[in-house]
Design a protein around this motif. Structure first.
Motif, PDB file in Angstrom:
ATOM      1  N   ALA A   1       0.824  -1.215   0.000  1.00 28.37           N
ATOM      2  CA  ALA A   1       0.000   0.000   0.000  1.00 28.37           C
ATOM      3  C   ALA A   1       0.855   1.261   0.000  1.00 28.37           C
ATOM      4  CB  ALA A   1      -0.935  -0.011   1.212  1.00 28.37           C
ATOM      5  N   ARG A   2       1.968   1.266   0.766  1.00 29.03           N
ATOM      6  CA  ARG A   2       2.803   2.458   0.813  1.00 29.03           C
ATOM      7  C   ARG A   2       3.439   2.745  -0.546  1.00 29.03           C
ATOM      8  NH1 ARG A   2       6.811   1.489   5.737  1.00 29.03           N
ATOM      9  NH2 ARG A   2       6.807  -0.565   4.746  1.00 29.03           N
ATOM     10  N   THR A   3       3.805   1.687  -1.248  1.00 29.76           N
ATOM     11  CA  THR A   3       4.382   1.866  -2.587  1.00 29.76           C
ATOM     12  C   THR A   3       3.313   2.331  -3.565  1.00 29.76           C
ATOM     13  OG1 THR A   3       5.951   0.085  -2.097  1.00 29.76           O
ATOM     14  CG2 THR A   3       5.701   0.718  -4.397  1.00 29.76           C
ATOM     15  N   LEU A   4       2.112   1.774  -3.439  1.00 30.34           N
ATOM     16  CA  LEU A   4       1.023   2.148  -4.338  1.00 30.34           C
ATOM     17  C   LEU A   4       0.612   3.606  -4.130  1.00 30.34           C
ATOM     18  CD1 LEU A   4      -0.450   0.472  -6.473  1.00 30.34           C
ATOM     19  CD2 LEU A   4      -2.250   0.035  -4.811  1.00 30.34           C
ATOM     20  N   ALA A   5       0.766   4.120  -2.914  1.00 30.89           N
ATOM     21  CA  ALA A   5       0.402   5.506  -2.643  1.00 30.89           C
ATOM     22  C   ALA A   5       1.260   6.485  -3.433  1.00 30.89           C
ATOM     23  CB  ALA A   5       0.532   5.787  -1.143  1.00 30.89           C
ATOM     24  N   ILE A   6       2.508   6.122  -3.676  1.00 30.75           N
ATOM     25  CA  ILE A   6       3.396   6.987  -4.460  1.00 30.75           C
ATOM     26  C   ILE A   6       2.883   7.104  -5.895  1.00 30.75           C
ATOM     27  CG2 ILE A   6       5.753   7.226  -5.337  1.00 30.75           C
ATOM     28  CD1 ILE A   6       6.658   5.648  -2.855  1.00 30.75           C
ATOM     29  N   VAL A   7       2.384   5.989  -6.455  1.00 32.81           N
ATOM     30  CA  VAL A   7       1.831   6.011  -7.810  1.00 32.81           C
ATOM     31  C   VAL A   7       0.584   6.879  -7.846  1.00 32.81           C
ATOM     32  CG1 VAL A   7       0.926   4.578  -9.677  1.00 32.81           C
ATOM     33  CG2 VAL A   7       2.763   3.715  -8.233  1.00 32.81           C
ATOM     34  N   ASN A   8      -0.253   6.774  -6.836  1.00 35.56           N
ATOM     35  CA  ASN A   8      -1.485   7.578  -6.806  1.00 35.56           C
ATOM     36  C   ASN A   8      -1.176   9.075  -6.755  1.00 35.56           C
ATOM     37  OD1 ASN A   8      -3.313   5.429  -6.946  1.00 35.56           O
ATOM     38  ND2 ASN A   8      -3.167   5.052  -4.734  1.00 35.56           N
ATOM     39  N   ARG A   9      -0.125   9.444  -6.020  1.00 36.36           N
ATOM     40  CA  ARG A   9       0.250  10.854  -5.988  1.00 36.36           C
ATOM     41  C   ARG A   9       0.717  11.324  -7.365  1.00 36.36           C
ATOM     42  NH1 ARG A   9       2.333   9.525  -0.767  1.00 36.36           N
ATOM     43  NH2 ARG A   9       4.462   9.309  -1.572  1.00 36.36           N
ATOM     44  N   ALA A  10       1.443  10.459  -8.092  1.00 34.36           N
ATOM     45  CA  ALA A  10       1.883  10.810  -9.446  1.00 34.36           C
ATOM     46  C   ALA A  10       0.690  10.944 -10.392  1.00 34.36           C
ATOM     47  CB  ALA A  10       2.859   9.758  -9.969  1.00 34.36           C
ATOM     48  N   LEU A  11      -0.327  10.091 -10.195  1.00 30.99           N
ATOM     49  CA  LEU A  11      -1.541  10.192 -11.015  1.00 30.99           C
ATOM     50  C   LEU A  11      -2.301  11.477 -10.707  1.00 30.99           C
ATOM     51  CD1 LEU A  11      -2.840   6.498 -10.891  1.00 30.99           C
ATOM     52  CD2 LEU A  11      -2.062   7.709 -12.917  1.00 30.99           C
ATOM     53  N   ASP A  12      -2.384  11.827  -9.437  1.00 34.81           N
ATOM     54  CA  ASP A  12      -3.074  13.069  -9.055  1.00 34.81           C
ATOM     55  C   ASP A  12      -2.384  14.290  -9.640  1.00 34.81           C
ATOM     56  OD1 ASP A  12      -4.913  11.604  -7.627  1.00 34.81           O
ATOM     57  OD2 ASP A  12      -3.879  11.847  -5.689  1.00 34.81           O
ATOM     58  N   ALA A  13      -1.061  14.213  -9.777  1.00 32.58           N
ATOM     59  CA  ALA A  13      -0.294  15.330 -10.335  1.00 32.58           C
ATOM     60  C   ALA A  13      -0.244  15.288 -11.856  1.00 32.58           C
ATOM     61  CB  ALA A  13       1.118  15.324  -9.762  1.00 32.58           C
ATOM     62  N   HIS A  14      -0.940  14.325 -12.462  1.00 30.63           N
ATOM     63  CA  HIS A  14      -0.982  14.158 -13.921  1.00 30.63           C
ATOM     64  C   HIS A  14       0.420  13.967 -14.522  1.00 30.63           C
ATOM     65  CE1 HIS A  14      -5.213  15.223 -13.764  1.00 30.63           C
ATOM     66  NE2 HIS A  14      -4.899  16.321 -13.090  1.00 30.63           N
ATOM     67  N   VAL A  15       1.294  13.319 -13.754  1.00 29.86           N
ATOM     68  CA  VAL A  15       2.634  13.018 -14.250  1.00 29.86           C
ATOM     69  C   VAL A  15       2.592  11.874 -15.255  1.00 29.86           C
ATOM     70  CG1 VAL A  15       4.939  12.212 -13.564  1.00 29.86           C
ATOM     71  CG2 VAL A  15       3.715  13.888 -12.163  1.00 29.86           C
ATOM     72  N   MET A  16       1.631  10.977 -15.107  1.00 26.70           N
ATOM     73  CA  MET A  16       1.529   9.818 -15.994  1.00 26.70           C
ATOM     74  C   MET A  16       0.073   9.395 -16.115  1.00 26.70           C
ATOM     75  SD  MET A  16       2.969   6.769 -13.517  1.00 26.70           S
ATOM     76  CE  MET A  16       4.560   7.566 -13.347  1.00 26.70           C
ATOM     77  N   SER A  17      -0.181   8.560 -17.151  1.00 26.67           N
ATOM     78  CA  SER A  17      -1.519   8.015 -17.359  1.00 26.67           C
ATOM     79  C   SER A  17      -1.695   6.748 -16.533  1.00 26.67           C
ATOM     80  CB  SER A  17      -1.707   7.697 -18.843  1.00 26.67           C
ATOM     81  OG  SER A  17      -0.832   6.642 -19.227  1.00 26.67           O
ATOM     82  N   LEU A  18      -2.916   6.208 -16.555  1.00 32.94           N
ATOM     83  CA  LEU A  18      -3.156   4.943 -15.844  1.00 32.94           C
ATOM     84  C   LEU A  18      -2.306   3.817 -16.426  1.00 32.94           C
ATOM     85  CD1 LEU A  18      -7.019   5.004 -15.255  1.00 32.94           C
ATOM     86  CD2 LEU A  18      -5.244   4.879 -13.495  1.00 32.94           C
ATOM     87  N   ARG A  19      -2.199   3.784 -17.768  1.00 33.05           N
ATOM     88  CA  ARG A  19      -1.346   2.764 -18.377  1.00 33.05           C
ATOM     89  C   ARG A  19       0.103   2.983 -17.963  1.00 33.05           C
ATOM     90  NH1 ARG A  19      -2.336   1.739 -24.419  1.00 33.05           N
ATOM     91  NH2 ARG A  19      -1.852   3.953 -24.588  1.00 33.05           N
ATOM     92  N   GLY A  20       0.539   4.236 -17.929  1.00 29.64           N
ATOM     93  CA  GLY A  20       1.894   4.524 -17.494  1.00 29.64           C
ATOM     94  C   GLY A  20       2.132   4.137 -16.049  1.00 29.64           C
TER      95      GLY A  20
ATOM     96  N   ALA B   1      10.939   7.750 -12.015  1.00 25.91           N
ATOM     97  CA  ALA B   1      11.985   8.569 -12.628  1.00 25.91           C
ATOM     98  C   ALA B   1      12.416   8.007 -13.978  1.00 25.91           C
ATOM     99  CB  ALA B   1      13.184   8.666 -11.689  1.00 25.91           C
ATOM    100  N   LEU B   2      12.473   6.696 -14.093  1.00 24.74           N
ATOM    101  CA  LEU B   2      12.855   6.073 -15.366  1.00 24.74           C
ATOM    102  C   LEU B   2      11.808   6.288 -16.453  1.00 24.74           C
ATOM    103  CD1 LEU B   2      14.379   2.683 -14.149  1.00 24.74           C
ATOM    104  CD2 LEU B   2      15.591   4.504 -15.364  1.00 24.74           C
ATOM    105  N   ARG B   3      10.570   6.542 -16.058  1.00 23.05           N
ATOM    106  CA  ARG B   3       9.521   6.737 -17.060  1.00 23.05           C
ATOM    107  C   ARG B   3       9.342   8.195 -17.451  1.00 23.05           C
ATOM    108  NH1 ARG B   3       6.272   3.755 -19.244  1.00 23.05           N
ATOM    109  NH2 ARG B   3       4.729   5.419 -19.481  1.00 23.05           N
ATOM    110  N   THR B   4       9.823   9.138 -16.659  1.00 24.23           N
ATOM    111  CA  THR B   4       9.497  10.549 -16.889  1.00 24.23           C
ATOM    112  C   THR B   4      10.715  11.431 -17.069  1.00 24.23           C
ATOM    113  OG1 THR B   4       9.430  10.926 -14.495  1.00 24.23           O
ATOM    114  CG2 THR B   4       7.370  10.350 -15.567  1.00 24.23           C
TER     115      THR B   4
END
Length: 512
Positions: A457-476, A506-509
């Motif tokens: 869950a803690r790792t998944l929360a980092i992805v959710n913050r990136a999604l909220d900031a529109h850094v990446m798409s759901l597929r990304g 970081a590797l994706r963006t």
């Protein structure tokens, strides 16, 4: 009524199917017809077979000869079936015993003088015959090296139609030769992995890019390298097969069958080295995904199956070429429709792209050396569309190195391909054990639902913050999760931590 029968194997794309070839010699005016959906080159076999049999001393029947190729619903093409047609007519005419060809596959092209010419696709033909319980085959002598790669099947080799007749118990005119018909030459040796490709240790510095390539190899991820000319992007990509997992036996035969069909197997043999394809940026759509008249032939994406497809100067490729990669990147197959049907080719490859940051190549850092206008820079890199970039798991900058130090190639920090490959194999094995119940072999195949369920869950929360900031798409986001699992596998831990997740994002963006 006289009927002679034998077997051959046809190919629709890479899918083989058994063909029963029956010749019927009946009363009537002299006429020779081939039925069963042959193409133009196969219909022309009438003249080739007649002349070849006559050159072997066989008196062609002056009656009606009909050859049927079953199943009639599937298209047959090429000169691969010439020798089988000749054998069935010989059996129907009692030049050879009518039952001698039962459960025997015959393939080969014949020339007007009776000589038997080599054909493409011998390997998948014999593999399919063996799979269906057939234990005898007759092939051109020039295909002997390839045929010897298939175990558990008795293969006889002929270089003239007369040799075929003698082999099957008839009398014929055979050219003088010192080579026995049943000769068994040594199989082609497979090249060793370390001799076939370069070594990563030869690349000076660029440790971050090497780390990204190692992650790509461990997890089966696609990768984009962006940097100015001369920084080693092509050199790095060409050494990617040297750090990938060696192909298993099933994968080796898949790759070898593709090479057999396109006529390049003799240069490779059965090898555990993943294939590497690097088409030029002027390549057409047909050369990349497959094409041709009638039924499609394999393209670069199929020849890169189980290996690497490298697009150097990626923005210089045509937009249509780049867009056609979207389907195989997702599905691992490519369907090519032509006038005579749709052919499905395997295309499960790792895509590596290299690009300059701008048309002149020097639009990095402060950009003081760049001579491009702003709109030219935007237009250049925008050729790599969003949907394509979204399918690229890793995007890494490859910038100029500082200085060349004496002995840097052999330094402890500059790992060899062999060392990197050992780590990749270990990481891939961890992923295979974890995903075996799902039927997957690497993290790149993991579904989004599995990732969401098993990521902490803690790792998944980092992805959710990136999604909220529109850094990446759901597929990304799903691709970033796959990257995090691969980095964790390389570190030898059971699940990705927050540090792994930050590194994956970081590797994706980094460069887009």
């Amino acid at each position: 009524m006289a009927i002679g029968s034998t077997l051959s194997v046809g190919l629709v794309g890479l899918k083989p199917f058994l063909i029963q070839i029956q010749a019927f010699v009946s009363q009537g005016l002299p006429f020779f017809s081939i039925i069963g959906l042959p193409d133009a080159s196969l219909a022309e076999a009438r003249e080739r077979v007649k002349a070849a049999c006559s050159a072997a001393g066989f008196h062609w029947p002056q009656t009606r000869v009909t050859v049927n190729m079953s199943p009639a619903s599937l298209p047959k093409h090429g000169a691969t079936h010439d020798l089988a047609i000749a054998a069935s007519v010989l059996a129907a005419s009692r030049a050879i015993p009518s039952k001698c060809l039962d459960q025997t596959v015959v393939v080969g092209e014949v020339n007007l003088d009776g000589s038997v010419l080599p054909v493409h696709g011998i390997l998948p033909v014999l593999l399919h015959a063996r799979q269906h319980g057939i234990r005898m085959a007759i092939v051109p002598r020039a295909n002997a090296d390839e045929a010897e790669l298939v175990p558990d099947i008795d293969v006889f080799y002929v270089s003239h139609v007369g040799e075929l007749i003698v082999l099957l118990g008839g009398n014929a005119v055979v050219p003088d030769t010192d080579v026995p018909i049943s000769a068994t030459p040594p199989p082609t040796a497979a090249p060793a992995l370390d001799q076939d490709v370069g070594d990563m240790a030869e690349v000076v510095q660029q440790q971050e890019a090497k780390w990204a390539l190692q992650i790509a190899a461990a997890g089966g991820h696609h990768l984009l390298m962006v940097g100015p000319p001369g920084t080693g992007k092509t050199m790095l990509a060409s050494r990617m097969p040297s750090i990938m997992c060696p192909l298993n036996e099933e994968e080796q035969f898949e790759v070898a069958s593709i090479r057999s069909i396109v006529g390049t197997l003799q240069s490779f043999g059965i090898s555990d080295v993943p294939p590497f394809q690097a088409p030029h940026h002027t390549a057409s759509v047909a050369s990349i995904v497959g094409g041709g008249a009638g039924l499609a032939a394999p393209g670069a994406v199929t020849m890169a199956h189980r290996g690497v497809l490298f697009l150097d100067e990626a923005p210089e490729f045509g937009p249509r070429v780049l867009q056609t990669l979207r389907e195989p990147l997702e599905s691992g197959t490519v369907a090519v429709s032509r006038s005579r049907g749709t052919t499905v080719f395997p295309a499960r490859f790792q895509l590596i792209m290299a690009a300059n940051p701008c048309p002149c190549g020097y639009g990095y850092g402060s950009g003081e050396r760049c001579t491009c206008r702003e709109r030219d820079r935007i237009r250049y890199f925008s050729r790599l569309s969003g949907p394509i970039l979204d399918r690229i798991d890793i995007q890494v900058a490859v910038l100029p190195t500082g200085r060349i130090d004496a002995g840097s190639t052999g330094s402890a920090s500059n790992m060899s391909s062999k060392q990197m490959r050992h780590q990749v194999i270990a990481a891939r094995q961890r992923a295979r054990e974890r995903l075996k119940d799902e039927g997957w072999t690497c993290n790149a195949q993991a579904s989004g639902s599995w990732l969401h369920q098993h990521t902490p869950a803690r790792t998944l929360a980092i992805v959710n913050r990136a999604l909220d900031a529109h850094v990446m798409s759901l597929r990304g986001a799903d691709r970033a999760l796959r990257l995090a699992w691969t980095i964790a596998d390389l570190d030898g831990v059971s699940e990705p931590s927050a540090e792994h997740m930050h590194a994956a994002i970081a590797l994706r963006t980094k460069v887009t």
